[in-house]
Design a protein around this motif. Structure first.
Motif, short mmCIF file in Angstrom:
data_model
loop_
_atom_site.label_atom_id
_atom_site.label_comp_id
_atom_site.label_asym_id
_atom_site.label_seq_id
_atom_site.Cartn_x
_atom_site.Cartn_y
_atom_site.Cartn_z
N ASN A 172 -3.70 -1.57 7.94
CA ASN A 172 -3.75 -3.52 8.16
C ASN A 172 -3.07 -3.62 8.80
O ASN A 172 -2.75 -4.62 8.12
CB ASN A 172 -4.02 -3.43 6.83
N MET A 179 0.51 -1.17 0.25
CA MET A 179 0.23 0.47 0.31
C MET A 179 1.09 1.25 -0.56
O MET A 179 0.65 2.02 -1.11
CB MET A 179 -0.95 0.12 1.01
N THR A 189 -9.92 -7.81 7.29
CA THR A 189 -11.12 -6.22 7.71
C THR A 189 -12.22 -6.85 9.11
O THR A 189 -12.29 -5.91 9.52
CB THR A 189 -11.75 -6.31 6.51
N MET A 214 -3.03 6.76 2.28
CA MET A 214 -2.57 5.22 1.60
C MET A 214 -2.25 4.82 2.81
O MET A 214 -1.65 3.45 3.86
CB MET A 214 -1.53 5.13 -0.13
N PHE A 266 -4.61 3.61 5.30
CA PHE A 266 -4.96 2.10 4.94
C PHE A 266 -3.78 1.08 5.15
O PHE A 266 -3.98 -0.01 6.36
CB PHE A 266 -5.32 2.79 3.37
#
Length: 144
Positions: free
Chosen positions: A45, A11, A78, A38, A41
């Motif tokens: 994660n 990412m 997720t 980005m 995110f």
């Protein structure tokens, strides 16, 4: 350990490449905004947003001593992220096992899920729950 960081690193790299392209095209604001999204995110994660993981054996021992649930999870999931976010500060009270770092934990998840590594898998006492409602997990923490 490295496998947990592949998605966040991709990412950041992809976001950096596209942001650089936008910067070269004269769209610095759009490039900066994209890179920031980005990075956000990637952080969500990564293993950084989860409490420190312990091994499955240690988590079972601690759970037997204090009665708190054990959560089997993996980075990039997720549903695990949803559980972690909805629990807020209460997430620190659970015993988290990263199945990508602990083969014994992965084996326990496969045994509970007919061979699948479906996470989050929450174990309370001798009961296993796959992808439980965060409110239910919070209730389990409230029990004496």
């Amino acid at each position: 350990m490295m496998r947990a960081w592949i998605l966040p690193m991709l990412m950041v790299l992809c976001g950096s490449a596209v942001a650089a392209g936008l910067l070269l095209a004269g769209r610095a604001g759009a490039g900066a905004a994209l890179l920031l999204v980005m990075l956000l995110f990637a952080g969500m994660n990564s293993p950084l947003v989860f409490p420190r993981s312990v091994g499955a054996r240690e988590a079972r021992r601690r759970s037997a001593a204090d009665g708190r649930p054990v959560v089997y999870w993996r980075p990039g999931c997720t549903y695990c992220l949803r559980l972690r976010a909805r629990l807020g500060r209460d997430a620190r009270r659970l015993h988290w096992v990263d199945i990508w770092r602990d083969p014994e934990g992965a084996a326990e998840v496969r045994a509970a899920n007919d061979g699948d590594e479906t996470v989050p898998t929450v174990v309370v006492g001798d009961r296993t729950h796959v992808n439980p409602d965060p409110a239910w997990v919070r209730e389990q923490l409230a029990r004496p």
